[in-house]
Scaffold this motif. Structure first.
Motif, short mmCIF file in Angstrom:
data_model
loop_
_atom_site.label_atom_id
_atom_site.label_comp_id
_atom_site.label_asym_id
_atom_site.label_seq_id
_atom_site.Cartn_x
_atom_site.Cartn_y
_atom_site.Cartn_z
N VAL A 194 9.52 15.84 -49.21
CA VAL A 194 8.70 14.64 -49.11
C VAL A 194 9.60 13.52 -48.59
O VAL A 194 10.26 12.82 -49.37
N ASN A 195 9.67 13.38 -47.29
CA ASN A 195 10.56 12.41 -46.67
C ASN A 195 9.78 11.19 -46.20
O ASN A 195 8.84 11.32 -45.42
N PRO A 196 10.16 9.99 -46.65
CA PRO A 196 9.54 8.78 -46.11
C PRO A 196 10.09 8.48 -44.72
O PRO A 196 11.02 9.12 -44.25
N MET A 197 9.50 7.50 -44.10
CA MET A 197 9.91 7.02 -42.77
C MET A 197 9.47 7.99 -41.67
O MET A 197 9.13 9.14 -41.93
N LEU A 198 9.49 7.51 -40.46
CA LEU A 198 9.08 8.29 -39.30
C LEU A 198 10.31 8.86 -38.60
O LEU A 198 11.33 8.19 -38.51
N PRO A 199 10.22 10.09 -38.09
CA PRO A 199 11.37 10.66 -37.39
C PRO A 199 11.57 10.03 -36.02
O PRO A 199 10.61 9.67 -35.33
N PHE A 200 12.82 9.86 -35.63
CA PHE A 200 13.21 9.43 -34.28
C PHE A 200 12.92 7.96 -33.99
O PHE A 200 13.50 7.39 -33.08
N ASN A 201 12.02 7.33 -34.73
CA ASN A 201 11.60 5.97 -34.41
C ASN A 201 12.11 4.98 -35.46
O ASN A 201 11.73 5.05 -36.62
N THR A 202 12.97 4.06 -35.04
CA THR A 202 13.39 2.95 -35.89
C THR A 202 12.33 1.85 -35.81
O THR A 202 11.45 1.88 -34.94
N PRO A 203 12.38 0.86 -36.71
CA PRO A 203 11.43 -0.26 -36.57
C PRO A 203 11.46 -0.90 -35.20
O PRO A 203 10.42 -1.31 -34.67
N ALA A 204 12.65 -1.02 -34.59
CA ALA A 204 12.73 -1.63 -33.26
C ALA A 204 11.98 -0.79 -32.23
O ALA A 204 11.27 -1.32 -31.36
N LYS A 205 12.11 0.54 -32.31
CA LYS A 205 11.39 1.40 -31.38
C LYS A 205 9.89 1.31 -31.63
O LYS A 205 9.08 1.35 -30.69
N LEU A 206 9.50 1.22 -32.90
CA LEU A 206 8.08 1.09 -33.21
C LEU A 206 7.49 -0.19 -32.62
O LEU A 206 6.36 -0.18 -32.13
N ARG A 207 8.27 -1.25 -32.65
CA ARG A 207 7.78 -2.51 -32.07
C ARG A 207 7.51 -2.34 -30.58
O ARG A 207 6.49 -2.81 -30.05
N LYS A 208 8.42 -1.64 -29.88
CA LYS A 208 8.22 -1.42 -28.45
C LYS A 208 7.03 -0.51 -28.18
O LYS A 208 6.28 -0.70 -27.23
N LEU A 209 6.87 0.51 -29.01
CA LEU A 209 5.78 1.47 -28.80
C LEU A 209 4.41 0.90 -29.15
O LEU A 209 3.43 1.17 -28.47
N LEU A 210 4.35 0.09 -30.22
CA LEU A 210 3.07 -0.27 -30.81
C LEU A 210 2.70 -1.73 -30.64
O LEU A 210 1.53 -2.09 -30.80
N GLY A 211 3.68 -2.58 -30.35
CA GLY A 211 3.37 -3.99 -30.26
C GLY A 211 3.29 -4.63 -31.64
O GLY A 211 3.39 -3.97 -32.67
N PRO A 212 3.07 -5.94 -31.67
CA PRO A 212 3.15 -6.69 -32.93
C PRO A 212 2.06 -6.35 -33.94
O PRO A 212 2.26 -6.51 -35.14
N ARG A 213 0.90 -5.89 -33.47
CA ARG A 213 -0.20 -5.66 -34.42
C ARG A 213 0.10 -4.50 -35.36
O ARG A 213 -0.15 -4.58 -36.56
#
Length: 436
Positions: free
Chosen positions: A80-99
């Motif tokens: 049971v691992n939290p967090m997403l693989p390969f994607n840091t918060p900074a990468k998530l911001r680029k992928l998903l935008g601010p919303r």
């Protein structure tokens, strides 16, 4: 064409199936029935959605081509691992935008806590323990990335900390690594017992569960959907598709949006204390930073479960177990020469952006899949979110963006070359590990 929610004929039974207590088989659908919601897939995603909906008063029917937990959910490594693989918060911001980036970051961080709370709420006896997840680094390059990740995730409250030297060797029971990160929210479950416990909670709330009931077709009659199996049908307002790596062609283009991968596991029989005593003594789960990762855990009965990425040959047979045994003996020399009588694998779904995907291809149909190796925790979040959408939540209020189904780039080439790619990645890992 049905959505396959069961392993192919001839695949080995998982350790979890062998050690689970329940022998109940859910009967095939044999009638024409009506419901508010049809759920396709009796794994973690589908069962969590069904349970949430049933508690809200919905009539729910769950269909599976196999039975409860017979796909990836009952064949997973159970970490049971939290967090997403390969994607840091900074990468998530680029992928998903601010919303969505902050919303999904917090959702991922809380996914393990959410699952363990669910287990406590429904008193599911699945050997659950939240003792933390130890991620160890095989190379200095990985150390730099890990330190950057700790800082980024801790800004969102991850409470991760670094560990090295003698303390790392004590915590892991391995001298193969010099640096690691502890994520205290991680843990482990017996996945088949978890699936069976969820199924029982569903039954107690009126959910109808049917095994050996693959869906052959979906058609719309007025405003309702009709899901047909070989021996029956369900008419409902909503259909939730929760088949992940076993997805076939029932939903157009869906299978081409993911790349199936094949994690494999091996397990010992229960070991004497003098053999296992130094391995993961504090109850952490462990995984490493290689491209073809290892992950391992110590069970309450003192067996070791060790996993990695396998492959299939031209006949479809699973391979990679011999490499896994050698790797286990390298990481944990205490296990050298022992038997590994339990060997099995399943099928997970990878997405191109390494994010879970939520789709609403037509009114009344929802699809959730693509956990990229974090399925034990994240699949339960997805099931809850899909249920909330059925109950009236607006798409823009969900933690996952509701997006179109898009083809995985170069999927056919990547699927065909998977075995070769794994061999090359293992070689690169080997060279880096030797250099380190």
């Amino acid at each position: 064409m049905a959505l396959l929610a069961t392993p192919r004929a001839g695949e080995a039974q998982s350790l979890w199936q062998k050690t689970a207590t329940e022998t109940r088989r859910n009967p095939p659908l044999a009638d024409e029935v009506r419901a508010d919601v049809t759920v396709i897939g009796a794994g973690f995603t589908g069962l969590r959605a069904a349970l949430y909906l049933a508690e809200a008063g919905s009539r729910v029917v769950v269909l599976d081509a196999g039975d409860v937990g017979s796909g990836a959910s009952g064949r997973t490594g159970g970490q049971v691992n939290p967090m997403l693989p390969f994607n840091t918060p900074a990468k998530l911001r680029k992928l998903l935008g601010p919303r969505y980036f902050e919303r999904l970051t917090e959702t991922a961080l809380g996914s393990a806590d959410e699952l363990f709370e669910l287990i406590r709420t429904y008193q599911i006896d699945c050997q659950a323990r939240q003792k933390g997840w130890l991620r160890v680094c095989h190379h200095p390059r990985a150390v730099a990335e890990a330190k950057e990740g700790v800082a980024a995730w801790n800004d969102f409250g991850a409470d991760m900390h670094e560990v090295g030297g003698a303390e790392l060797e004590r915590m892991s029971g391995s001298g193969a690594y010099r640096f690691g990160v502890v994520a205290p929210r991680g843990g482990a479950v017996h996945p088949m017992l978890l699936a069976q416990g969820l199924a029982e909670a569903c039954r107690q709330r009126g959910v109808a569960l049917h095994g050996e009931s693959g869906v052959d077709s979906l058609s719309k009659v007025g405003r309702q959907w009709v899901a047909k199996t070989q021996s029956g049908s369900v008419t409902s307002d909503w259909v939730l598709v929760a088949t992940n790596g076993y997805t076939d062609s029932l939903i157009p283009k869906l299978a081409s949006s993911i790349l199936p991968a094949t994690p494999i596991q091996i397990a010992t029989d229960p070991l004497p204390q003098e053999v296992i005593g130094s391995i993961l003594p504090d109850g952490h789960t462990i995984s490493d930073s290689r491209r073809v990762i290892m992950y391992a855990r110590r069970e309450p009965d003192n067996r070791v479960v060790y996993g990695g990425i396998g492959m299939r040959d031209l006949t479809g047979a699973l391979g990679g177990f011999d490499w896994l045994v050698k790797d286990a003996e390298r990481v944990f020399p205490q296990l050298k020469g022992l038997d590994w009588p339990h060997r099995w694998g399943g099928r997970i779904a990878l997405t191109d952006d390494h994010l879970p995907h939520l789709h609403e291809p037509q009114d009344g149909i929802l699809v959730g899949l693509g956990y990229n190796g974090r399925g034990v925790a994240m699949s339960h979040v997805m099931g809850r979110v899909m249920a909330q959408r059925v109950l009236g939540a607006a798409p823009e209020d969900l933690p996952f963006p509701v997006g179109p189904i898009k083809a995985f780039p170069n999927r056919a080439v990547k699927a065909t070359g998977m075995a070769t790619a794994i061999w090359v990645l293992r070689l690169m890992d080997y060279l880096e590990t030797r250099a380190a």
